[in-house]
Design a protein around this motif. Structure first.
Motif, PDB file in Angstrom:
ATOM      1  N   LYS A   1      55.312  19.693   9.992  1.00  0.00           N
ATOM      2  CA  LYS A   1      55.751  21.159   9.788  1.00  0.00           C
ATOM      3  C   LYS A   1      56.423  21.770  11.010  1.00  0.00           C
ATOM      4  O   LYS A   1      55.826  21.598  12.076  1.00  0.00           O
ATOM      5  CB  LYS A   1      54.337  22.016   9.428  1.00  0.00           C
ATOM      6  N   CYS A   2      57.415  22.273  10.731  1.00  0.00           N
ATOM      7  CA  CYS A   2      58.240  23.017  11.738  1.00  0.00           C
ATOM      8  C   CYS A   2      58.655  24.295  11.365  1.00  0.00           C
ATOM      9  O   CYS A   2      58.876  24.789  10.343  1.00  0.00           O
ATOM     10  CB  CYS A   2      59.785  22.199  12.151  1.00  0.00           C
ATOM     11  N   TYR A   3      59.127  25.137  12.429  1.00  0.00           N
ATOM     12  CA  TYR A   3      59.643  26.502  12.346  1.00  0.00           C
ATOM     13  C   TYR A   3      61.112  26.596  12.081  1.00  0.00           C
ATOM     14  O   TYR A   3      61.613  25.673  12.543  1.00  0.00           O
ATOM     15  CB  TYR A   3      59.196  27.286  13.398  1.00  0.00           C
ATOM     16  N   CYS A   4      61.473  27.381  10.975  1.00  0.00           N
ATOM     17  CA  CYS A   4      63.032  27.237  10.652  1.00  0.00           C
ATOM     18  C   CYS A   4      63.369  28.709  10.313  1.00  0.00           C
ATOM     19  O   CYS A   4      62.587  29.543  10.176  1.00  0.00           O
ATOM     20  CB  CYS A   4      63.111  26.589   9.434  1.00  0.00           C
ATOM     21  N   ASP A   5      64.727  28.753  10.721  1.00  0.00           N
ATOM     22  CA  ASP A   5      65.302  30.312  10.473  1.00  0.00           C
ATOM     23  C   ASP A   5      66.218  30.496   9.498  1.00  0.00           C
ATOM     24  O   ASP A   5      67.177  31.433   9.722  1.00  0.00           O
ATOM     25  CB  ASP A   5      65.674  30.892  11.989  1.00  0.00           C
ATOM     26  N   THR A   6      66.473  29.733   8.658  1.00  0.00           N
ATOM     27  CA  THR A   6      67.104  29.448   7.593  1.00  0.00           C
ATOM     28  C   THR A   6      66.808  30.000   6.423  1.00  0.00           C
ATOM     29  O   THR A   6      65.455  29.989   6.058  1.00  0.00           O
ATOM     30  CB  THR A   6      68.210  28.318   7.452  1.00  0.00           C
ATOM     31  N   THR A   7      67.649  30.179   5.161  1.00  0.00           N
ATOM     32  CA  THR A   7      66.990  30.212   3.775  1.00  0.00           C
ATOM     33  C   THR A   7      67.459  29.053   2.906  1.00  0.00           C
ATOM     34  O   THR A   7      68.598  28.775   3.220  1.00  0.00           O
ATOM     35  CB  THR A   7      67.865  31.910   3.403  1.00  0.00           C
ATOM     36  N   GLY A   8      66.695  29.027   2.050  1.00  0.00           N
ATOM     37  CA  GLY A   8      67.129  27.769   1.246  1.00  0.00           C
ATOM     38  C   GLY A   8      65.798  27.118   0.657  1.00  0.00           C
ATOM     39  O   GLY A   8      64.655  27.256   1.385  1.00  0.00           O
ATOM     40  N   PRO A   9      66.002  26.132  -0.143  1.00  0.00           N
ATOM     41  CA  PRO A   9      64.838  25.419  -0.610  1.00  0.00           C
ATOM     42  C   PRO A   9      64.281  24.533   0.342  1.00  0.00           C
ATOM     43  O   PRO A   9      62.813  24.251   0.211  1.00  0.00           O
ATOM     44  CB  PRO A   9      65.497  24.479  -1.762  1.00  0.00           C
ATOM     45  N   SER A  10      64.878  24.274   1.516  1.00  0.00           N
ATOM     46  CA  SER A  10      64.299  23.418   2.563  1.00  0.00           C
ATOM     47  C   SER A  10      63.435  24.049   3.380  1.00  0.00           C
ATOM     48  O   SER A  10      62.751  23.583   4.344  1.00  0.00           O
ATOM     49  CB  SER A  10      65.285  22.492   3.185  1.00  0.00           C
ATOM     50  N   CYS A  11      63.672  25.654   3.386  1.00  0.00           N
ATOM     51  CA  CYS A  11      62.923  26.460   4.559  1.00  0.00           C
ATOM     52  C   CYS A  11      62.411  27.711   3.634  1.00  0.00           C
ATOM     53  O   CYS A  11      63.104  28.644   3.409  1.00  0.00           O
ATOM     54  CB  CYS A  11      64.019  26.962   5.499  1.00  0.00           C
ATOM     55  N   GLN A  12      61.028  27.497   3.503  1.00  0.00           N
ATOM     56  CA  GLN A  12      60.413  28.658   2.754  1.00  0.00           C
ATOM     57  C   GLN A  12      59.290  29.212   3.617  1.00  0.00           C
ATOM     58  O   GLN A  12      58.511  28.409   4.215  1.00  0.00           O
ATOM     59  CB  GLN A  12      59.805  28.048   1.532  1.00  0.00           C
ATOM     60  N   ASN A  13      59.306  30.387   3.554  1.00  0.00           N
ATOM     61  CA  ASN A  13      58.346  31.137   4.582  1.00  0.00           C
ATOM     62  C   ASN A  13      58.384  30.898   6.071  1.00  0.00           C
ATOM     63  O   ASN A  13      57.408  30.513   6.738  1.00  0.00           O
ATOM     64  CB  ASN A  13      56.851  30.812   4.061  1.00  0.00           C
ATOM     65  N   GLU A  14      59.594  30.608   6.628  1.00  0.00           N
ATOM     66  CA  GLU A  14      60.124  30.088   7.857  1.00  0.00           C
ATOM     67  C   GLU A  14      59.374  28.841   8.272  1.00  0.00           C
ATOM     68  O   GLU A  14      59.243  28.538   9.373  1.00  0.00           O
ATOM     69  CB  GLU A  14      59.748  31.406   8.751  1.00  0.00           C
ATOM     70  N   THR A  15      59.057  28.016   7.265  1.00  0.00           N
ATOM     71  CA  THR A  15      58.559  26.659   7.323  1.00  0.00           C
ATOM     72  C   THR A  15      59.167  25.465   6.767  1.00  0.00           C
ATOM     73  O   THR A  15      59.563  25.641   5.532  1.00  0.00           O
ATOM     74  CB  THR A  15      57.075  26.651   7.192  1.00  0.00           C
ATOM     75  N   CYS A  16      59.552  24.408   7.373  1.00  0.00           N
ATOM     76  CA  CYS A  16      60.024  23.256   6.729  1.00  0.00           C
ATOM     77  C   CYS A  16      59.099  22.013   7.103  1.00  0.00           C
ATOM     78  O   CYS A  16      58.458  22.080   7.976  1.00  0.00           O
ATOM     79  CB  CYS A  16      61.599  23.185   7.183  1.00  0.00           C
ATOM     80  N   GLU A  17      59.419  20.945   6.183  1.00  0.00           N
ATOM     81  CA  GLU A  17      58.642  19.623   6.358  1.00  0.00           C
ATOM     82  C   GLU A  17      59.510  18.559   6.644  1.00  0.00           C
ATOM     83  O   GLU A  17      60.470  18.803   6.029  1.00  0.00           O
ATOM     84  CB  GLU A  17      57.647  19.407   5.198  1.00  0.00           C
TER      85      GLU A  17
END
Length: 500
Positions: free
Chosen positions: A36-52
């Motif tokens: 799990k990583c922190y992300c700052d984009t919007t979209g299906p791959s980044c939800q709730n500022e988290t991506c896997e």
């Protein structure tokens, strides 16, 4: 050669262990899926500022219009380069990579690449192992060269007189052909390694032609100051060339009364392919040439006949063992296929028609060639086609018949009043007899070469004539064996010659 094979095997094992070590390190560095990583984009791959991701978390810093801009993302494993390794972009100062949950979350990310001690240590160990393997390989190669040099004397491995374009082989050096045969075959006579054969063949200079036959030509060649005989087959005689080279390289065949084989190679001269068979050179030529030009005394007659019989007995003998020699029959024994050495002993050559006995299956290995033996020297059972070609013994008995005719040729040129050289049956058939001519004389009329009266008064010639008559009996089973002939001639030499 054996030492160099060990070096190759040693290097192979070192590489194998090093690759295994790299695989283990890779497995240690391989991140766990579902990071799990922190992300700052919007979209299906980044939800709730988290991506896997199955790869890495990263954060990057860019400078745009004098303002620093931060980006936080997941980096998928399939995009990592090099695969399975720490990404090359992470080694730059403006990109931060990590492999623990949410490790890239920071207001101002630290862009200095980090690595835990356990990630660095395996690489250091791997490099040490590789260095040790390289050092051992270098030591082993150096030791092998020293051992090889001891085997060849103190000669340089690569002599200065060799052309840079000539094929090189470490075993050649300035060694003589005899050195190489003894070093690489250990006296087994199974032939030089193919690379050495090709190296020798490519360095031979043809000097002059010394003979012609139905197969092609025979030349005298030079290899590093040594004379060699080069038998050049025409392309349509490829089967004969291949068969003769194959027979010459039979294990344990090498013998002082068998023509010494050196190499076989095919060479393209730009117009057609030449098939070369390279053997020892004997300046006296064939027994036919020798007897045509010279006469011999009783001692030389016995010496020559005994040497031919010794070579024939070695051919006919099978040597049992894991690296044993099969029994071989010549099938074309005649004075033109026997060469005279400088010491006036003889060697048997031209093994293109030879057959081998397969003991395990009790079968005969017959060459696939259209050539047949010389009609003048064919045994009665060969001429009338009554010989059992499925059994091996009949081939040996046919050789013994031909040997008897060769001894007759030698005996005619011996004594105080020697006869002019003539081939067997010269008074019965034309110079180039047909099968029907020979069949009529040998099978139907049962004639044999005439024995001059003067032989009966000479103890050596009288004893020799008895041997030859026992070689050319009409009944093959009644003929002497090559081993019995050898022993009888040795007794004649020790007995009758000793009294003279």
């Amino acid at each position: 050669m054996f030492q160099s094979n060990n070096v190759i095997m040693h290097n192979y094992l070192c590489r194998k262990w090093f690759l295994l070590l790299l695989f283990v390190v890779y497995r240690k560095l391989d991140p766990v899926e579902g990071l799990k990583c922190y992300c700052d984009t919007t979209g299906p791959s980044c939800q709730n500022e988290t991506c896997e991701t199955d790869g890495f978390c990263f954060a990057s810093t860019t400078l745009k219009d004098g303002v620093e801009k931060y980006e936080y993302r997941c980096w998928e494993q399939e995009s990592v380069f090099p695969p399975g390794d720490w990404p090359i972009w992470c080694q730059k100062g403006d990109v931060f990579c990590c492999s623990t949950d949410l490790c890239n979350r920071s207001d101002e990310p630290d862009t200095t690449p980090t690595a835990a001690a356990w990630q660095v240590v395996p690489w250091i160990i791997g490099l040490m192992v590789l260095g040790i393997c390289a050092a051992i390989s270098f030591w082993w190669a150096k030791r092998s060269r020293k051992m090889l040099k001891r085997g060849l004397g103190s000669r340089p491995l690569f002599p200065a007189e060799d052309s840079l374009c000539e094929p090189r082989h470490p075993i050649l050096g300035t060694a003589t052909i005899r050195d190489m045969i003894e070093l690489t075959t250990s006296g087994s006579g199974s032939g030089l390694p193919l690379l050495v054969q090709r190296s020798i063949a490519r360095q031979i200079q043809l000097v002059d032609i010394i003979g012609k036959g139905r197969f092609g030509e025979v030349w005298r060649g030079r290899w590093r100051g040594e004379n060699v005989a080069v038998k050049i087959f025409s392309s349509r005689e490829e089967c004969s060339w291949f068969r003769e080279a194959e027979i010459y390289q039979t294990v344990m065949l090498r013998h002082e009364n068998i023509l010494g084989f050196i190499a076989a190679d095919n060479k393209d001269n730009g117009t057609w392919t030449q098939l070369w068979l390279i053997t020892d050179y004997h300046e006296n030529g064939s027994l036919f040439d020798f007897l045509t030009a010279r006469t011999i005394d009783s001692a030389t007659l016995v010496k020559m006949a005994l040497s031919v019989a010794t070579g024939l007995a070695h051919l006919h003998m099978d040597i049992v063992g894991t690296k044993g020699k099969p029994a071989i029959a010549h099938r074309d024994l005649k004075s033109k296929n026997i060469l005279v050495k400088s010491n006036l002993t003889c060697v048997i050559g031209d093994l293109g028609l030879a057959v081998r006995h397969n003991v395990s299956s009790d079968s005969v290995d017959v060459p696939s060639t259209n050539r047949v033996g010389t009609k003048r020297y064919m045994a009665p059972e060969v001429l009338d086609e009554t010989m059992d070609t499925r059994q091996f013994d009949p081939y040996k008995r046919s050789d013994v018949y031909s040997f008897g005719l060769v001894v007759w040729e030698m005996a005619r040129r011996c004594g105080a009043l020697p006869d002019e050289y003539q081939p067997p049956y010269h008074d019965c058939v034309p110079p180039d007899p047909a099968l029907e001519d020979m069949r009529r004389v040998v099978c139907l009329e049962r004639r044999r070469p005439s024995v001059p009266n003067r032989w009966h008064s000479d103890p050596i010639l009288s004893s020799i004539s008895k041997v030859m008559k026992e070689c050319w009996y009409q009944n093959p089973a009644a003929r002497l064996t090559a081993l019995r002939i050898k022993k009888t001639l040795a007794n004649i030499g020790a007995g009758d010659l000793g009294k003279m």
